[in-house]
Enzyme design. Structure first.
Site, short mmCIF file in Angstrom:
data_model
loop_
_atom_site.label_atom_id
_atom_site.label_comp_id
_atom_site.label_asym_id
_atom_site.label_seq_id
_atom_site.Cartn_x
_atom_site.Cartn_y
_atom_site.Cartn_z
N HIS A 98 0.83 -1.21 0.00
CA HIS A 98 0.00 0.00 0.00
C HIS A 98 0.86 1.26 0.00
O HIS A 98 2.08 1.23 0.16
CB HIS A 98 -0.94 0.00 1.22
CG HIS A 98 -0.22 0.04 2.54
ND1 HIS A 98 0.23 1.21 3.11
CD2 HIS A 98 0.14 -0.95 3.40
CE1 HIS A 98 0.83 0.95 4.26
NE2 HIS A 98 0.78 -0.38 4.46
N CYS A 128 2.93 -4.78 6.87
CA CYS A 128 2.63 -4.51 5.48
C CYS A 128 3.82 -3.87 4.77
O CYS A 128 4.77 -3.41 5.39
CB CYS A 128 1.41 -3.60 5.37
SG CYS A 128 -0.13 -4.39 5.95
#
Length: 255
Positions: free
Chosen positions: A215, A231
């Site tokens: 992301h 992440c």
């Protein structure tokens, strides 16, 4: 003037002068020049003791071809253009002070060293790099931030789907660690302060959500660091670029 040998009558006008040598100096020089020309032309002489030139008889097709130059991409230009401010889906994404980002972490085309098929996303945790493998031996490389120790995941999976300006929902265990996030237990709407940034790619393995994402992030200074909750994060301008290049189900390798 050189004296004539005794007994030799001086020539009359028009008579040739005979000498002790059968060849004149001019003829000798002419012959030497001819031999030099023959040698320079790569020819061999017979009976004169002059060897032929040693020529390279290698067949051209047997020489390994040089690798083509790195490909050109209109979206990979100078950093001041790649990281300029932009408007996306109504959000004004601020410019990134790229001079404060190490050059190796800026978007660029490199020779692919992953050995993976074109279209594969390879995240190299140690390098803090993400590679999108291209046809023809190239890869587009982006700098990334990764998870802290104890929050990292590795393996082979796929991108199941993606979202633009996604909603972020903190998992229950994160809310336990950070109670102030309870206000977002129903989901934080997409926006400039959203931890998922401008885009998110959702990683699934064997049809199940791994909980890990690739992301964007408004925290450009975190690129190259290990500080997320697992992440893989990119600069917002980079995740917008990456998102535009992938189709659904792209293979992902995190190593």
């Amino acid at each position: 003037m050189r004296e004539l040998p005794q007994g030799l009558t001086p020539p009359r006008n028009g008579d040739a002068i005979e000498t002790d040598h059968p060849l004149s100096r001019r003829a000798v020089l002419s012959g030497a020049g001819a031999l030099a020309l023959l040698s320079a032309a790569g020819c061999s002489t017979s009976g004169g003791g002059m060897p032929a030139l040693e020529l390279d008889n290698t067949v051209t097709g047997s020489v390994p071809p040089m690798r083509p130059a790195i490909s050109v991409d209109k979206n990979i230009t100078s950093p001041d253009l790649m990281y300029a401010a932009l408007t996306d889906n109504g959000f004004n994404v601020p410019e990134v002070p790229y001079l404060k980002v190490k050059p190796e972490f800026r978007r660029q085309i490199v020779v692919d060293t992953t050995g993976e098929a074109p279209g594969t996303i390879v995240v190299h945790l140690k390098e803090r790099m993400l590679y999108l493998v291209q046809p023809g031996g190239d890869a587009i490389r982006y700098g990334v931030g990764i998870g802290k120790d104890g929050f990292r995941w590795s393996g082979r999976a796929n991108i199941q789907y993606g979202r633009e300006w996604p909603t972020w929902t903190p998992p229950p265990e994160m809310i336990q660690r950070k109670p102030e996030l309870v206000k977002w237990q129903g989901g934080q709407p997409g926006g400039l302060t959203n931890p998922l940034g401008a885009r998110a790619l959702y990683i699934y393995q064997d049809g199940k959500d791994t909980g890990y994402r690739i992301h964007g992030s408004p925290e450009w200074w975190s690129i190259g660091q290990a500080m997320s909750s697992g992440c893989v994060r990119l600069i917002n301008q980079d995740i917008i670029d990456l998102y535009s290049r992938v189709s659904k189900k792209n293979p992902v390798v995190v190593m």
